[in-house]
Design a protein around this motif. Structure first.
Motif, short mmCIF file in Angstrom:
data_model
loop_
_atom_site.label_atom_id
_atom_site.label_comp_id
_atom_site.label_asym_id
_atom_site.label_seq_id
_atom_site.Cartn_x
_atom_site.Cartn_y
_atom_site.Cartn_z
N ALA A 255 0.83 -1.21 0.00
CA ALA A 255 0.00 0.00 0.00
C ALA A 255 0.86 1.26 0.00
O ALA A 255 0.55 2.24 -0.68
CB ALA A 255 -0.93 0.00 1.21
N ASP A 256 1.99 1.24 0.75
CA ASP A 256 2.89 2.40 0.79
C ASP A 256 3.53 2.65 -0.57
O ASP A 256 3.81 3.80 -0.94
CB ASP A 256 3.98 2.17 1.84
CG ASP A 256 3.45 2.27 3.27
OD1 ASP A 256 2.35 2.83 3.45
OD2 ASP A 256 4.12 1.76 4.18
N GLU A 257 3.79 1.59 -1.33
CA GLU A 257 4.46 1.72 -2.63
C GLU A 257 3.50 2.05 -3.77
O GLU A 257 3.94 2.47 -4.84
CB GLU A 257 5.19 0.42 -2.97
CG GLU A 257 6.35 0.09 -2.03
CD GLU A 257 6.96 -1.27 -2.31
OE1 GLU A 257 8.04 -1.56 -1.79
OE2 GLU A 257 6.33 -2.05 -3.07
N ALA A 258 2.20 1.82 -3.57
CA ALA A 258 1.22 2.02 -4.65
C ALA A 258 1.21 3.49 -5.08
O ALA A 258 1.35 4.40 -4.27
CB ALA A 258 -0.16 1.59 -4.20
N VAL A 259 1.03 3.71 -6.37
CA VAL A 259 1.06 5.06 -6.95
C VAL A 259 -0.34 5.45 -7.42
O VAL A 259 -0.96 4.73 -8.21
CB VAL A 259 2.03 5.12 -8.15
CG1 VAL A 259 2.00 6.49 -8.81
CG2 VAL A 259 3.45 4.77 -7.70
N PRO A 260 -0.89 6.58 -6.94
CA PRO A 260 -2.22 7.00 -7.39
C PRO A 260 -2.19 7.49 -8.83
O PRO A 260 -1.31 8.25 -9.21
CB PRO A 260 -2.58 8.14 -6.42
CG PRO A 260 -1.25 8.68 -5.98
CD PRO A 260 -0.31 7.51 -5.95
N VAL A 261 -3.16 7.06 -9.62
CA VAL A 261 -3.27 7.53 -11.01
C VAL A 261 -4.58 8.28 -11.24
O VAL A 261 -4.79 8.86 -12.29
CB VAL A 261 -3.15 6.36 -12.01
CG1 VAL A 261 -1.76 5.77 -11.99
CG2 VAL A 261 -4.19 5.28 -11.74
N SER A 262 -5.48 8.24 -10.25
CA SER A 262 -6.72 9.02 -10.29
C SER A 262 -7.21 9.13 -8.85
O SER A 262 -6.53 8.68 -7.92
CB SER A 262 -7.77 8.31 -11.17
OG SER A 262 -8.25 7.14 -10.53
#
Length: 237
Positions: free
Chosen positions: A212-219
């Motif tokens: 979850a910490d590494e996930a990148v928001p795209v929207s």
């Protein structure tokens, strides 16, 4: 001091459709298929108004991926693509903070994806060794601090809002996914002596907190991660 940064130039999926004389929806489908296969990263979506004034979406694509897409669709139109990029590269403007954030996020995902590809063979060997090791550990009952894949899907899904499909991809493809605590013998009469894997809950929780910490928001609602093939929803605790 000049703090302006050149904007990362992109080409829309509509422009590519016009260049290769194809329908826009077909081009978008090709882009999504290439992204699912990991050939390109899934480009960010933008909005525009169609000829009837309705809201529609288009992908914003970088130079390298545009050549991959055109090669997949109609390689004979590569010359048109080269000409169009020359036009776009003569129209650069300053980068906004939001665009800079997106550029950095995409670069990080691309870097991590390349690292994963380089480590693929090592991971495959580790997986084979893991299977041999866990096959030798058959428990008569599930330890209280461990859980099966069925139970961890429910628990992690509730904690992070992740789908079962995304959870399974992390458990299968992440190099830091937890190793099974062992195999438990299924004592149901119809199980015919079969076994199932269980995982320590603390290890599973640590894995998904890191993910979850590494996930990148795209929207506003969706994220990406190099270990997952599609965009996914996530609730960060």
């Amino acid at each position: 001091m000049n703090s302006l940064i050149n904007v990362p130039i992109t080409m829309s999926s509509r422009e590519i459709a016009e260049l290769v004389d194809s329908r826009h929806d077909k081009v978008k489908q090709s882009i999504e298929r290439l992204a699912e296969r990991g050939v390109i990263g899934l480009p960010p979506l933008g909005e525009y108004l169609d000829k009837l004034g309705r809201k529609a979406t288009e992908y914003q694509i970088g130079k390298r991926d545009s050549y991959v897409i055109v090669a997949q669709l109609s390689p004979e139109f590569t010359a048109r693509l080269v000409d169009r990029w020359q036009e776009l590269e003569g129209q650069q403007r300053a980068l906004t903070p939001a665009e800079l954030f997106l550029q950095n996020a995409q670069a990080m995902v691309a870097l991590e994806r390349r690292q994963i590809e380089q480590d693929a063979r090592v991971s495959e060997i580790d997986s084979k060794v893991e299977k041999i090791e866990t096959a030798q550990t058959v428990l008569s009952a599930r330890p209280g601090a461990a859980e099966s894949i069925t139970h961890l899907r429910k628990r992690i899904g509730k904690m992070f809002g992740l789908s079962a499909e995304t959870i399974d991809e992390v458990m299968r493809q992440s190099p830091y996914a937890p190793k099974p605590a062992g195999m438990v013998r299924n004592d149901h009469a119809e199980a015919d002596g079969s076994t199932y894997a269980v995982f320590w809950k603390k290890d599973v929780t640590a894995t998904f907190r890191r993910f979850a910490d590494e996930a990148v928001p795209v929207s506003a609602s969706f994220y990406t991660h190099p270990f997952v093939s599609k965009r996914f929803k996530l609730v960060r605790s």
